[in-house]
Scaffold this motif. Structure first.
Motif, PDB file in Angstrom:
ATOM      1  N   ALA A  46      37.689  68.240  64.584  1.00 52.73           N
ATOM      2  CA  ALA A  46      38.538  69.398  64.846  1.00 52.73           C
ATOM      3  C   ALA A  46      39.922  69.251  64.228  1.00 52.73           C
ATOM      4  N   VAL A  47      40.441  68.011  64.173  1.00 57.08           N
ATOM      5  CA  VAL A  47      41.777  67.818  63.606  1.00 57.08           C
ATOM      6  C   VAL A  47      41.739  67.499  62.112  1.00 57.08           C
ATOM      7  N   GLY A  48      40.584  67.713  61.485  1.00 56.49           N
ATOM      8  CA  GLY A  48      40.525  67.674  60.032  1.00 56.49           C
ATOM      9  C   GLY A  48      39.752  66.547  59.404  1.00 56.49           C
ATOM     10  N   ALA A  49      39.113  65.678  60.183  1.00 61.16           N
ATOM     11  CA  ALA A  49      38.368  64.564  59.602  1.00 61.16           C
ATOM     12  C   ALA A  49      37.109  65.061  58.894  1.00 61.16           C
ATOM     13  N   THR A  50      36.812  64.468  57.757  1.00 62.17           N
ATOM     14  CA  THR A  50      35.534  64.705  57.107  1.00 62.17           C
ATOM     15  C   THR A  50      34.457  63.943  57.878  1.00 62.17           C
ATOM     16  N   PRO A  51      33.175  64.211  57.624  1.00 59.87           N
ATOM     17  CA  PRO A  51      32.141  63.421  58.304  1.00 59.87           C
ATOM     18  C   PRO A  51      32.326  61.917  58.099  1.00 59.87           C
ATOM     19  N   ALA A  52      32.690  61.486  56.894  1.00 57.02           N
ATOM     20  CA  ALA A  52      32.890  60.055  56.641  1.00 57.02           C
ATOM     21  C   ALA A  52      34.083  59.521  57.428  1.00 57.02           C
ATOM     22  N   GLN A  53      35.153  60.301  57.521  1.00 62.11           N
ATOM     23  CA  GLN A  53      36.330  59.871  58.273  1.00 62.11           C
ATOM     24  C   GLN A  53      36.050  59.836  59.773  1.00 62.11           C
ATOM     25  N   ALA A  54      35.246  60.789  60.266  1.00 59.92           N
ATOM     26  CA  ALA A  54      34.873  60.779  61.681  1.00 59.92           C
ATOM     27  C   ALA A  54      34.007  59.562  62.000  1.00 59.92           C
ATOM     28  N   ALA A  55      33.073  59.246  61.097  1.00 55.95           N
ATOM     29  CA  ALA A  55      32.237  58.056  61.291  1.00 55.95           C
ATOM     30  C   ALA A  55      33.093  56.802  61.286  1.00 55.95           C
ATOM     31  N   SER A  56      34.074  56.763  60.400  1.00 53.98           N
ATOM     32  CA  SER A  56      34.993  55.626  60.347  1.00 53.98           C
ATOM     33  C   SER A  56      35.775  55.509  61.650  1.00 53.98           C
ATOM     34  N   GLY A  57      36.222  56.647  62.183  1.00 56.06           N
ATOM     35  CA  GLY A  57      36.961  56.632  63.441  1.00 56.06           C
ATOM     36  C   GLY A  57      36.132  56.087  64.580  1.00 56.06           C
ATOM     37  N   LEU A  58      34.876  56.531  64.667  1.00 56.72           N
ATOM     38  CA  LEU A  58      33.992  56.042  65.723  1.00 56.72           C
ATOM     39  C   LEU A  58      33.737  54.545  65.563  1.00 56.72           C
ATOM     40  N   LEU A  59      33.561  54.098  64.335  1.00 52.45           N
ATOM     41  CA  LEU A  59      33.334  52.679  64.064  1.00 52.45           C
ATOM     42  C   LEU A  59      34.531  51.841  64.493  1.00 52.45           C
ATOM     43  N   VAL A  60      35.720  52.257  64.074  1.00 54.35           N
ATOM     44  CA  VAL A  60      36.902  51.448  64.368  1.00 54.35           C
ATOM     45  C   VAL A  60      37.236  51.465  65.853  1.00 54.35           C
ATOM     46  N   LEU A  61      36.930  52.545  66.551  1.00 60.05           N
ATOM     47  CA  LEU A  61      37.120  52.568  68.003  1.00 60.05           C
ATOM     48  C   LEU A  61      36.225  51.534  68.675  1.00 60.05           C
ATOM     49  N   CYS A  62      34.968  51.471  68.234  1.00 61.26           N
ATOM     50  CA  CYS A  62      34.050  50.460  68.792  1.00 61.26           C
ATOM     51  C   CYS A  62      34.557  49.054  68.507  1.00 61.26           C
ATOM     52  N   LEU A  63      35.056  48.835  67.298  1.00 60.19           N
ATOM     53  CA  LEU A  63      35.521  47.503  66.927  1.00 60.19           C
ATOM     54  C   LEU A  63      36.771  47.102  67.704  1.00 60.19           C
ATOM     55  N   THR A  64      37.753  47.992  67.773  1.00 61.23           N
ATOM     56  CA  THR A  64      39.012  47.638  68.440  1.00 61.23           C
ATOM     57  C   THR A  64      38.826  47.454  69.938  1.00 61.23           C
ATOM     58  N   GLN A  65      38.049  48.338  70.558  1.00 56.69           N
ATOM     59  CA  GLN A  65      37.875  48.164  71.996  1.00 56.69           C
ATOM     60  C   GLN A  65      36.955  46.978  72.298  1.00 56.69           C
TER      61      GLN A  65
END
Length: 400
Positions: A46-65
């Motif tokens: 919704a805030v403008g991420a492409t599918p690849a950027q959204a996948a990256s966001g989900l990945l990095v959230l899993c890694l950081t938490q």
């Protein structure tokens, strides 16, 4: 003559003592991931991420938490679990594009992390957030959630063949196995998407299923910071961090506040450029690792938290595949799963917003402004909802 070996009760108890927290930790991560990853993807897109950027966001959230959980649980030997900010992701989904686009949102994520770090270092800031009346914070969250929770109804018009089975399966599971309702609903959506792909003769992009990190340079813009960072910080603190401490206290664990804020704040800053919006203390899912069911021995429940952290690292590898599948799904499929996942949160937020007569009118005003999605001066409705609610609360006498 063969020798018969027997297992003593002490050995059986020892094995049970090992496997119980391992199982509880794996369930903690699975429930946390499957119950809300659709909300995260909706918010980032919704805030403008492409599918690849959204996948990256989900990945990095899993890694950081996941890494944060491992660090805190090993250091303090208590079952501290972290999570991504589900209310924060819902806030993003209702905010939409901001000044600076996706790069502006990334900058706002980083500022959110800075605010969380400051909260750990400066007690006054945490006290200031805690001073916001809970009904007003809950009303802001409820208003943000309304458009998302309407998505399943709206999707019935565009993709009924996929959406109807998802809703029916979710409803049945809520009745008989609520813990797995969202997971099975998503599985149903995946099956429906697969059938739709085969019937329409489309193909999945298998190369896009490989997990990758997409870095974005932040674009600093005051409208994005005010419109995203401040509401995201407040909703994360009020709906995740503060309740997370209370949940842990109910199981006789004292959360190391400063260390937790530093780990989650620095983790948010580190993941912002890759699309991670915010990580925080787990609230509801925290009980899965901290409760006696995780281990009869309170001193061994940290193993459950550590297992949850390791499981999140593994689950992150599925992020790109999930996004690729969702990108091929009929319109409204992702929004339907996200909306169903948030219904319980909406119900709790509405109850918290309107149950106290002293704050009822202020809560109602906050809810309406947030639900309207009004944008003024490039700043989203969540911020103005909070401002309106606090003004009404200040102006009106108690009980109105």
């Amino acid at each position: 003559m063969s020798q018969v070996t027997t297992t003593t009760p002490d050995v059986v108890d020892e094995r049970a003592g090992i496997f119980a927290p391992l199982g509880a930790g794996a369930i903690t991560a699975l429930v946390g991931f499957t119950s809300s990853f659709a909300v995260v993807l909706s918010g980032l897109r919704a805030v403008g991420a492409t599918p690849a950027q959204a996948a990256s966001g989900l990945l990095v959230l899993c890694l950081t938490q996941g890494l944060g959980i491992l660090l805190l649980s090993f250091r303090y030997r208590i079952p501290i679990t972290l999570a991504w900010s589900t209310p924060g992701a819902a806030l993003l989904a209702s905010t939409g594009l901001v000044a600076g686009g996706w790069a502006g949102a990334v900058a706002a994520f980083a500022v959110t992390g800075v605010l969380i770090v400051i909260t750990g270092l400066w007690q006054r800031l945490g006290a200031l957030v805690a001073a916001i009346p809970v009904p007003i914070a809950q009303a802001m969250l409820a208003g943000v959630l309304v458009p998302l929770c309407l998505a399943p109804v709206q999707a019935l018009r565009t993709s009924p063949a996929v959406v109807v089975p998802v809703i029916v399966v979710w409803l049945v599971l809520v009745r008989f196995a609520p813990k797995w309702a969202v997971l099975v609903a998503f599985a149903t959506a995946a099956v429906g998407t697969g059938i739709d792909i085969v019937v329409s003769g489309r193909h999945l992009d298998l190369a896009a299923m490989v997990p990758t990190v997409e870095w974005t340079a932040p674009h600093w813009h005051w409208q994005a910071i005010v419109g995203i960072a401040i509401p995201l910080y407040i909703v994360t603190m009020a709906s995740q961090n503060i309740p997370g401490v209370a949940v842990m206290r109910s199981f006789d664990y004292q959360v190391p506040w400063r260390a937790s804020m530093l780990v989650t704040g620095l983790g948010t800053i580190a993941g912002a450029g890759a699309g991670g919006h915010a990580i925080n203390l787990a609230a509801i899912s925290a009980a899965l690792s901290a409760a006696p069911s995780a281990s009869p021995d309170p001193k061994r429940r940290w193993i459950a938290a550590a297992t949850a952290g390791a499981t999140y690292l593994i689950l992150g590898l599925a992020s790109a595949a999930l996004v690729t599948l969702i990108a091929a799904a009929p319109a409204g499929t992702l929004e339907t799963v996200a909306g169903l996942a948030l219904l319980a949160t909406l119900a709790a937020a509405l109850t918290g917003a309107l149950s106290d007569p002293e704050h009822r009118m202020a809560g109602l005003v906050t809810f309406l402004v947030a639900a309207s999605g009004t944008t003024l001066f490039g700043i989203g409705g969540a911020f103005w909802a909070l401002v309106a609610g606090l003004i009404v609360r200040r102006f009106l006498p108690s009980g109105i």
